[in-house]
Design a protein around this motif. Structure first.
Motif, PDB file in Angstrom:
ATOM      1  N   HIS A 154       0.918  -1.134  -0.029  1.00 22.64           N
ATOM      2  CA  HIS A 154       0.098  -0.058  -0.100  1.00 22.64           C
ATOM      3  C   HIS A 154       0.847   1.305  -0.197  1.00 22.64           C
ATOM      4  CE1 HIS A 154      -4.046  -1.777   0.193  1.00 22.64           C
ATOM      5  NE2 HIS A 154      -3.535  -2.408   1.031  1.00 22.64           N
ATOM      6  N   SER A 155       2.156   1.062   0.259  1.00 21.91           N
ATOM      7  CA  SER A 155       3.085   2.176   0.476  1.00 21.91           C
ATOM      8  C   SER A 155       3.507   2.554  -1.068  1.00 21.91           C
ATOM      9  CB  SER A 155       3.940   1.963   1.119  1.00 21.91           C
ATOM     10  OG  SER A 155       5.213   2.668   1.089  1.00 21.91           O
ATOM     11  N   MET A 156       2.941   3.759  -1.744  1.00 20.53           N
ATOM     12  CA  MET A 156       3.487   4.239  -2.953  1.00 20.53           C
ATOM     13  C   MET A 156       5.106   4.608  -2.599  1.00 20.53           C
ATOM     14  SD  MET A 156       0.895   3.577  -4.731  1.00 20.53           S
ATOM     15  CE  MET A 156      -0.526   2.767  -4.151  1.00 20.53           C
TER      16      MET A 156
ATOM     17  N   ASP B  92       7.355   3.234  -1.201  1.00 22.23           N
ATOM     18  CA  ASP B  92       8.109   1.744  -1.536  1.00 22.23           C
ATOM     19  C   ASP B  92       8.099   1.307  -2.769  1.00 22.23           C
ATOM     20  OD1 ASP B  92       8.799   1.821   1.202  1.00 22.23           O
ATOM     21  OD2 ASP B  92       7.395   0.225   1.701  1.00 22.23           O
ATOM     22  N   MET B  93       6.695   1.105  -3.355  1.00 20.09           N
ATOM     23  CA  MET B  93       6.554   1.134  -4.706  1.00 20.09           C
ATOM     24  C   MET B  93       7.472   1.805  -5.743  1.00 20.09           C
ATOM     25  SD  MET B  93       4.789  -1.454  -4.625  1.00 20.09           S
ATOM     26  CE  MET B  93       3.474  -2.498  -4.801  1.00 20.09           C
ATOM     27  N   ALA B  94       7.339   3.025  -5.614  1.00 24.52           N
ATOM     28  CA  ALA B  94       8.199   4.087  -6.268  1.00 24.52           C
ATOM     29  C   ALA B  94       9.721   3.766  -6.264  1.00 24.52           C
ATOM     30  CB  ALA B  94       7.884   5.313  -6.061  1.00 24.52           C
ATOM     31  N   ARG B  95      10.062   3.413  -5.227  1.00 19.48           N
ATOM     32  CA  ARG B  95      11.532   2.984  -4.896  1.00 19.48           C
ATOM     33  C   ARG B  95      12.143   1.604  -5.244  1.00 19.48           C
ATOM     34  NH1 ARG B  95      13.837   3.436   0.873  1.00 19.48           N
ATOM     35  NH2 ARG B  95      15.937   2.972   0.669  1.00 19.48           N
ATOM     36  N   TYR B  96      11.271   0.765  -5.309  1.00 20.88           N
ATOM     37  CA  TYR B  96      11.956  -0.596  -5.609  1.00 20.88           C
ATOM     38  C   TYR B  96      11.539  -1.042  -6.813  1.00 20.88           C
ATOM     39  CZ  TYR B  96      13.475  -0.241  -0.627  1.00 20.88           C
ATOM     40  OH  TYR B  96      13.780   0.222   0.510  1.00 20.88           O
ATOM     41  N   CYS B  97      10.124  -0.793  -7.428  1.00 21.93           N
ATOM     42  CA  CYS B  97       9.740  -1.620  -8.638  1.00 21.93           C
ATOM     43  C   CYS B  97      10.059  -0.891  -9.899  1.00 21.93           C
ATOM     44  CB  CYS B  97       8.156  -1.444  -8.202  1.00 21.93           C
ATOM     45  SG  CYS B  97       7.633  -2.280  -6.986  1.00 21.93           S
ATOM     46  N   ASP B  98      10.001  -1.756 -10.773  1.00 20.55           N
ATOM     47  CA  ASP B  98      10.354  -1.438 -12.261  1.00 20.55           C
ATOM     48  C   ASP B  98       8.957  -1.128 -13.023  1.00 20.55           C
ATOM     49  OD1 ASP B  98      12.863  -2.125 -11.659  1.00 20.55           O
ATOM     50  OD2 ASP B  98      12.719  -4.133 -12.207  1.00 20.55           O
TER      51      ASP B  98
ATOM     52  N   LYS C  64       5.440   0.565 -17.033  1.00 26.84           N
ATOM     53  CA  LYS C  64       6.488   1.051 -16.271  1.00 26.84           C
ATOM     54  C   LYS C  64       5.877   1.838 -15.223  1.00 26.84           C
ATOM     55  CE  LYS C  64      10.326   0.039 -19.139  1.00 26.84           C
ATOM     56  NZ  LYS C  64      10.746   0.492 -20.498  1.00 26.84           N
ATOM     57  N   LYS C  65       6.867   1.951 -14.338  1.00 27.56           N
ATOM     58  CA  LYS C  65       6.495   2.751 -13.032  1.00 27.56           C
ATOM     59  C   LYS C  65       6.049   4.242 -13.468  1.00 27.56           C
ATOM     60  CE  LYS C  65      10.281   3.318 -10.688  1.00 27.56           C
ATOM     61  NZ  LYS C  65      11.425   3.233  -9.803  1.00 27.56           N
ATOM     62  N   ASP C  66       7.008   4.703 -14.432  1.00 28.13           N
ATOM     63  CA  ASP C  66       6.574   6.000 -14.817  1.00 28.13           C
ATOM     64  C   ASP C  66       5.336   6.180 -15.684  1.00 28.13           C
ATOM     65  OD1 ASP C  66       9.270   6.567 -14.067  1.00 28.13           O
ATOM     66  OD2 ASP C  66      10.120   6.833 -15.764  1.00 28.13           O
ATOM     67  N   GLU C  67       5.073   5.308 -16.292  1.00 24.92           N
ATOM     68  CA  GLU C  67       3.865   5.320 -16.910  1.00 24.92           C
ATOM     69  C   GLU C  67       2.794   5.499 -16.150  1.00 24.92           C
ATOM     70  OE1 GLU C  67       5.735   2.457 -20.459  1.00 24.92           O
ATOM     71  OE2 GLU C  67       3.725   2.026 -19.718  1.00 24.92           O
ATOM     72  N   VAL C  68       2.661   4.539 -14.910  1.00 25.13           N
ATOM     73  CA  VAL C  68       1.708   4.254 -14.096  1.00 25.13           C
ATOM     74  C   VAL C  68       1.407   5.682 -13.158  1.00 25.13           C
ATOM     75  CG1 VAL C  68       0.600   3.033 -12.202  1.00 25.13           C
ATOM     76  CG2 VAL C  68       1.733   1.826 -14.194  1.00 25.13           C
ATOM     77  N   PHE C  69       2.658   5.926 -12.762  1.00 29.01           N
ATOM     78  CA  PHE C  69       2.563   7.239 -11.816  1.00 29.01           C
ATOM     79  C   PHE C  69       2.070   8.335 -12.544  1.00 29.01           C
ATOM     80  CE2 PHE C  69       4.987   4.866  -8.294  1.00 29.01           C
ATOM     81  CZ  PHE C  69       3.561   4.449  -7.662  1.00 29.01           C
TER      82      PHE C  69
ATOM     83  N   GLY D 168      -8.981   5.903  -5.607  1.00 26.15           N
ATOM     84  CA  GLY D 168      -8.854   5.699  -4.127  1.00 26.15           C
ATOM     85  C   GLY D 168      -7.295   5.487  -4.044  1.00 26.15           C
ATOM     86  N   LEU D 169      -6.572   5.265  -5.001  1.00 23.91           N
ATOM     87  CA  LEU D 169      -5.185   5.033  -4.852  1.00 23.91           C
ATOM     88  C   LEU D 169      -4.201   6.234  -4.935  1.00 23.91           C
ATOM     89  CD1 LEU D 169      -4.811   1.899  -7.052  1.00 23.91           C
ATOM     90  CD2 LEU D 169      -4.653   2.034  -4.433  1.00 23.91           C
ATOM     91  N   ASP D 170      -2.896   6.442  -4.752  1.00 23.44           N
ATOM     92  CA  ASP D 170      -2.310   7.558  -4.768  1.00 23.44           C
ATOM     93  C   ASP D 170      -0.855   7.332  -5.428  1.00 23.44           C
ATOM     94  OD1 ASP D 170      -2.104  10.291  -3.953  1.00 23.44           O
ATOM     95  OD2 ASP D 170      -2.429   9.616  -1.752  1.00 23.44           O
ATOM     96  N   VAL D 171      -0.426   8.664  -5.754  1.00 22.91           N
ATOM     97  CA  VAL D 171       1.243   8.531  -6.182  1.00 22.91           C
ATOM     98  C   VAL D 171       1.940   8.871  -5.118  1.00 22.91           C
ATOM     99  CG1 VAL D 171       0.609   9.098  -8.591  1.00 22.91           C
ATOM    100  CG2 VAL D 171       0.901  10.995  -7.001  1.00 22.91           C
ATOM    101  N   PRO D 172       3.202   8.525  -5.162  1.00 24.44           N
ATOM    102  CA  PRO D 172       3.707   9.068  -3.860  1.00 24.44           C
ATOM    103  C   PRO D 172       3.855  10.665  -3.487  1.00 24.44           C
ATOM    104  CG  PRO D 172       5.310   7.734  -5.232  1.00 24.44           C
ATOM    105  CD  PRO D 172       3.929   7.919  -6.028  1.00 24.44           C
ATOM    106  N   GLN D 173       4.092  10.998  -2.216  1.00 23.52           N
ATOM    107  CA  GLN D 173       3.574  12.276  -1.885  1.00 23.52           C
ATOM    108  C   GLN D 173       4.521  13.203  -2.769  1.00 23.52           C
ATOM    109  OE1 GLN D 173       3.716  12.592   2.222  1.00 23.52           O
ATOM    110  NE2 GLN D 173       1.971  11.477   2.496  1.00 23.52           N
TER     111      GLN D 173
END
Lengths: 281, 272
Positions: free
Chosen positions: A203-205, A207-213, A228-233, A243-248
């Motif tokens: 649930h932690s965006m 963490d996701m942003a930091r570790y995922c491709d 890819k992470k960039d496309e999604v965020f 109800g989701l979010d991008v990193p702050q």
């Protein structure tokens, strides 16, 4: 080492009764070999069901789970072998520890694989190193460890099977920041050294942003987006709509961009953001 | 694991659903007594009709009733065999070598099957199907309240029952999760010898016990935080009231019992 492809996956709870709930609906997605793929979605979006399909704990009602191009359900009797190749760490895995010592508990998986005792010993030590458990902790009872240590011991129990795909369902939930950090580092450690494919639900965006491709976004059992992470965020509006979010920090950069300041919004860590802002000064 | 049906409450708003749970408890006991009052074909006939009427009144689907009968089919079959072959009487129906079947045996078998059927249907209709487990423990607590005078901790027992019932679904859920987790580590619960399978349960049972104790501890703390101190001076949120319906029901039940006794005296046909 291994690629997982989900083809037209559907899953329905209590099928054929009035209580029928569609948990997953026609999911098509590929988890690339050697990638770190994150699965996000709000509670009840079908994430946990999806990850349990990856190692054959849940059988899809329709569709196929392909591991390296082979349907894992081709031979249902051999599904146990799939579980050694695709290691799944469930939510709150520390509650499944049961042996008298941590050493014996980590050895449970390898023992079930039918390895000899020398090999088991080797794998236990290796797994303990991956997750950063001290050797002297191995002789302790699971009940004498702290929450974070127990969590890492449980993850070591899966790593000891040397899975080609390591799947973790909210591995850092309920831990303090340093505990989270250690867990995520252990996982990355394992990935780096073995080249395994890693799938993380979180649930932690941040963490996701930091570790995922790559990211897979689920909403109400449907695949909302993947890529890819960039496309999604980059599609922050659609994420917030479900109800989701991008990193702050990304939200902040989006706000800056909205004010007409020329910043790159594909920024997920504070350091990157700082660099961007320094450039402006 | 999900399909284990415990507490088979079937939501509804029938006459039986609306009765006071205490009265339903008493009625089910009386009904069981009634099934033992029957002696001849007429009273058993009436008993059977009453069971059908009850099923119709409760509006519980027949399929559900049959499901509650299924587990006792073996007992029923066993009763039939014992009664048919081991009852000796006057009217011989069939004879072959050492097998003698008497009319009395057949009648006994039919009566016994009817009695067990009515017993199960009666108890499940009044109690499990139409009463929520919580209402039932409430009823038990209040019916046994007089025992408090002789220092029986009635409230505490009822509370324990309520808590136990409340946690059954939670435990099933938990078992499910732990089983999945151990399966993910290659545990196999379905093959191997009996001893191996029993051993395979250890990785489930230990975590399950541990989490049950943890849960119990947490629940106790939570209850104390809300100042729970047992039954003394405790008032209830929902107070049970007997209503006209309940009194009518018990009157009918008593009349039913008396008429069964009277019908027995008619002396028609075989009397058990």
């Amino acid at each position: 080492m291994a690629e997982i492809r989900l083809e037209n996956i559907s899953y329905v709870y209590s099928e054929g009764t009035p209580f029928e709930i569609s948990a997953l609906d026609d999911i098509n997605v590929t988890i690339k070999n050697g990638s770190v793929t994150g699965i996000i979605g709000h509670t009840g979006s079908g994430k946990s069901t999806l990850v349990q399909m990856l190692n054959g704990l849940v059988k899809p009602a329709r569709g196929k789970v392909m591991l390296d191009g082979k349907d894992i359900w081709e031979n249902p009797k051999e599904i146990g072998k799939i579980r050694f190749r695709v290691g799944l760490v469930m939510q709150y895995p520390e509650y499944q520890l049961f042996e008298e010592t941590i050493r014996a508990d980590i050895a449970f998986g390898p023992k079930n694989m039918g390895l000899d005792s020398k090999e088991i010993e080797e794998r236990v030590l290796e797994a303990a190193d991956f997750v950063g458990l001290d050797r002297d902790l191995l002789e302790k009872s699971p009940f004498d460890l702290s929450g974070g240590q127990k969590r890492r011991a449980a993850i070591a129990g899966i790593i000891a099977m040397r899975p080609e795909v390591l799947v973790l369902d909210e591995p850092a939930a309920g831990l303090d920041p340093s505990g989270r950090e250690m867990i995520m580092q252990s996982i990355m450690n394992y990935k780096k050294r073995t080249g395994a494919t890693v799938v993380i639900v979180s649930h932690s965006m941040e963490d996701m942003a930091r570790y995922c491709d790559y990211l897979i976004v689920l909403a109400d059992g449907k695949l909302l987006m993947t890529g890819k992470k960039d496309e999604v965020f980059g599609r922050a509006d659609e994420l917030t709509a479900v109800g989701l979010d991008v990193p702050q920090i990304t939200t902040m950069m989006n706000l800056l961009a909205g004010m007409g300041i020329p910043v790159n919004t594909a920024v997920y860590t504070i350091d990157d953001a700082l660099n961007q802002i320094y450039k402006l000064l | 694991m999900k399909n284990i049906s415990l507490g088979q409450y079937y939501p509804g708003n029938s006459v039986i659903h609306r009765m006071d749970p205490r009265m339903k408890l008493i009625l089910s006991l009386l009904y069981i007594v009634c099934s033992f009052l029957c002696r001849n074909i007429i009273s058993f006939g009436l008993l059977f009709v009453s069971a059908i009427v009850l099923i119709l009144l409760s509006r519980i689907p027949m399929s559900l009733i049959m499901r509650s009968i299924r587990p006792i089919l073996f007992i029923l079959a066993f009763t039939v065999v014992i009664n048919i072959f081991w009852t000796s009487g006057e009217t011989l129906l069939f004879e072959w070598k050492f097998i003698h079947i008497y009319l009395e045996g057949v009648m006994n078998a039919v009566f016994m099957v009817l009695r067990i059927f009515v017993l199960i249907v009666g108890a499940s209709l009044f109690l499990t199907y139409t009463t929520t487990p919580i209402a039932l423990t409430d009823a038990i607590e209040q019916l046994f309240a007089p025992l408090k005078r002789i220092k029986v901790p009635v409230h505490e027992f009822a509370m324990m029952m309520t808590i136990a019932l409340r946690f059954i679904p939670t435990l099933i859920d938990e078992t499910d999760k732990i089983m999945s987790a151990q399966k993910a580590r290659g545990a196999d619960f379905t093959s191997g010898s009996l001893i191996n399978r029993a051993k395979a349960l250890i990785p489930i049972l230990i975590p399950l016990f541990v989490s049950s104790f943890r849960r119990a501890d947490e629940l106790a703390t939570a209850m104390e935080c809300r100042c729970y101190h047992g039954g003394e001076g405790r008032t209830r949120m929902s107070i049970l009231h007997y209503r006209a319906l309940d009194f009518i029901a018990i009157l009918i039940m008593i009349t039913f019992g008396v008429s069964l006794v009277l019908l027995n005296m008619l002396g028609i046909g075989y009397t058990m």
